[in-house]
Scaffold this active site. Structure first.
Site, PDB file in Angstrom:
ATOM      1  N   GLN A  99      31.682 105.274  61.559  1.00 50.36           N
ATOM      2  CA  GLN A  99      31.780 104.307  60.457  1.00 50.36           C
ATOM      3  C   GLN A  99      32.557 103.082  60.929  1.00 50.36           C
ATOM      4  O   GLN A  99      33.680 103.207  61.422  1.00 50.36           O
ATOM      5  CB  GLN A  99      32.476 104.935  59.242  1.00 50.36           C
ATOM      6  CG  GLN A  99      32.480 104.014  58.025  1.00 50.36           C
ATOM      7  CD  GLN A  99      33.104 104.667  56.781  1.00 50.36           C
ATOM      8  OE1 GLN A  99      33.762 105.700  56.872  1.00 50.36           O
ATOM      9  NE2 GLN A  99      32.898 104.040  55.639  1.00 50.36           N
ATOM     10  N   ASN A 145      27.694 107.477  57.510  1.00 56.46           N
ATOM     11  CA  ASN A 145      28.836 107.771  58.373  1.00 56.46           C
ATOM     12  C   ASN A 145      30.147 107.731  57.591  1.00 56.46           C
ATOM     13  O   ASN A 145      30.349 106.837  56.775  1.00 56.46           O
ATOM     14  CB  ASN A 145      28.903 106.729  59.498  1.00 56.46           C
ATOM     15  CG  ASN A 145      27.639 106.703  60.346  1.00 56.46           C
ATOM     16  OD1 ASN A 145      27.038 107.746  60.609  1.00 56.46           O
ATOM     17  ND2 ASN A 145      27.212 105.527  60.766  1.00 56.46           N
ATOM     18  N   HIS A 152      28.412 103.485  52.361  1.00 51.68           N
ATOM     19  CA  HIS A 152      27.041 102.967  52.369  1.00 51.68           C
ATOM     20  C   HIS A 152      26.109 104.013  52.953  1.00 51.68           C
ATOM     21  O   HIS A 152      26.517 104.831  53.781  1.00 51.68           O
ATOM     22  CB  HIS A 152      26.939 101.654  53.153  1.00 51.68           C
ATOM     23  CG  HIS A 152      27.560 101.705  54.516  1.00 51.68           C
ATOM     24  ND1 HIS A 152      28.918 101.592  54.711  1.00 51.68           N
ATOM     25  CD2 HIS A 152      27.019 101.879  55.737  1.00 51.68           C
ATOM     26  CE1 HIS A 152      29.187 101.673  56.001  1.00 51.68           C
ATOM     27  NE2 HIS A 152      28.046 101.868  56.650  1.00 51.68           N
ATOM     28  N   ASP A 160      20.330  95.205  56.567  1.00 48.33           N
ATOM     29  CA  ASP A 160      21.411  95.229  57.558  1.00 48.33           C
ATOM     30  C   ASP A 160      21.270  94.022  58.491  1.00 48.33           C
ATOM     31  O   ASP A 160      20.166  93.700  58.935  1.00 48.33           O
ATOM     32  CB  ASP A 160      21.329  96.558  58.342  1.00 48.33           C
ATOM     33  CG  ASP A 160      22.563  96.835  59.164  1.00 48.33           C
ATOM     34  OD1 ASP A 160      22.939  95.988  60.008  1.00 48.33           O
ATOM     35  OD2 ASP A 160      23.160  97.915  58.991  1.00 48.33           O
ATOM     36  N   HIS A 171      22.652 104.225  55.123  1.00 45.60           N
ATOM     37  CA  HIS A 171      21.663 103.511  55.930  1.00 45.60           C
ATOM     38  C   HIS A 171      20.273 104.070  55.629  1.00 45.60           C
ATOM     39  O   HIS A 171      20.088 105.298  55.635  1.00 45.60           O
ATOM     40  CB  HIS A 171      21.901 103.748  57.427  1.00 45.60           C
ATOM     41  CG  HIS A 171      23.172 103.175  57.961  1.00 45.60           C
ATOM     42  ND1 HIS A 171      23.232 101.968  58.602  1.00 45.60           N
ATOM     43  CD2 HIS A 171      24.439 103.665  57.962  1.00 45.60           C
ATOM     44  CE1 HIS A 171      24.479 101.730  58.989  1.00 45.60           C
ATOM     45  NE2 HIS A 171      25.237 102.752  58.615  1.00 45.60           N
TER      46      HIS A 171
HETATM   47  P1  AMP Z   1      28.550 101.879  59.769  1.00 42.16           P
HETATM   48  O1  AMP Z   1      28.716 101.818  61.264  1.00 42.16           O
HETATM   49  O2  AMP Z   1      27.894 103.121  59.273  1.00 42.16           O
HETATM   50  O3  AMP Z   1      29.861 101.583  59.066  1.00 42.16           O
HETATM   51  O4  AMP Z   1      27.531 100.727  59.416  1.00 42.16           O
HETATM   52  C1  AMP Z   1      27.900  99.411  59.212  1.00 42.16           C
HETATM   53  C2  AMP Z   1      26.618  98.605  59.215  1.00 42.16           C
HETATM   54  O5  AMP Z   1      26.863  97.391  58.525  1.00 42.16           O
HETATM   55  C3  AMP Z   1      26.092  98.226  60.599  1.00 42.16           C
HETATM   56  O6  AMP Z   1      24.749  98.692  60.718  1.00 42.16           O
HETATM   57  C4  AMP Z   1      26.171  96.706  60.618  1.00 42.16           C
HETATM   58  O7  AMP Z   1      25.086  96.126  61.301  1.00 42.16           O
HETATM   59  C5  AMP Z   1      26.146  96.365  59.153  1.00 42.16           C
HETATM   60  N1  AMP Z   1      26.815  95.139  58.767  1.00 42.16           N
HETATM   61  C6  AMP Z   1      28.071  94.740  59.090  1.00 42.16           C
HETATM   62  N2  AMP Z   1      28.369  93.565  58.482  1.00 42.16           N
HETATM   63  C7  AMP Z   1      27.285  93.242  57.747  1.00 42.16           C
HETATM   64  C8  AMP Z   1      26.972  92.144  56.881  1.00 42.16           C
HETATM   65  N3  AMP Z   1      27.841  91.151  56.673  1.00 42.16           N
HETATM   66  N4  AMP Z   1      25.766  92.142  56.276  1.00 42.16           N
HETATM   67  C9  AMP Z   1      24.875  93.139  56.488  1.00 42.16           C
HETATM   68  N5  AMP Z   1      25.116  94.200  57.287  1.00 42.16           N
HETATM   69  C10 AMP Z   1      26.297  94.238  57.912  1.00 42.16           C
END
Ligand code: AMP
Ligand code: ZN
Length: 136
Positions: free
Chosen positions: A95, A88, A101, A32, A103
């Site tokens: 989300q 999420n 995805h 992440d 985590h």
């Molecule tokens: P969520 O809030 O469950 O949708 O999680 C999205 C996650 O994606 C967050 O922890 C962000 O830090 C991560 N994220 C967003 N863009 C990127 C990216 N380009 N590469 C890696 N992680 C990302």
């Protein structure tokens, strides 16, 4: 199928570079970019599904197995004290990227992070009503 303009489709399919921990035909597991803790990783299916409700059962099964294997590897290599799996669905649930995805969040003593909720205190009648609503 990939979805146009979906950042996780692009990352999962290698169109955008990422720190990849694992890749196979159907999945990529990356670090992440905004990690909660050291080693925070994301399990990404290559095929687009917006959330758990859209994900196939086969992909859901594979995703959880990969999360388990990666969790074990992270624990072994980074020596975390605990680990959260978080997943999420929907803005209301936090989300921010609408591509399914999981985590994988390694936890370290005093890491200052909190993945918590405030417990409710429902009566037995309320619990019963919820059970009936879900199961009947
Ligand atoms: P969520 O809030 O469950 O949708 O999680 C999205 C996650 O994606 C967050 O922890 C962000 O830090 C991560 N994220 C967003 N863009 C990127 C990216 N380009 N590469 C890696 N992680 C990302
Ligand atoms: Zn996508």
């Amino acid at each position: 199928m990939k979805k146009e303009n979906c950042i996780f489709c692009k990352i999962a399919n290698g169109e955008i570079p990422s720190q990849t921990l694992y890749e196979d035909k159907h999945f990529r597991i990356i670090l992440d970019l905004g990690p909660a803790t050291r080693g925070h990783a994301l399990v990404l299916p290559k095929e687009h599904a917006e959330n758990l409700f859209e994900l196939s059962e086969a992909a859901a099964g594979e995703a959880f197995i990969l999360a388990k294997k990666t969790a074990a590897k992270i624990k072994e290599k980074l020596g975390c004290d605990g680990l959260n799996l978080v997943q999420n669905n929907g803005e209301t649930a936090g989300q921010t990227v609408p591509h399914f995805h999981i985590h994988i969040i390694p936890r370290y003593k005093d890491d200052g992070q909190n993945i918590n909720w405030v417990p409710g205190r429902p009566s037995q009648e309320e619990l019963e009503a919820v059970r009936r609503q879900i199961t009947e």
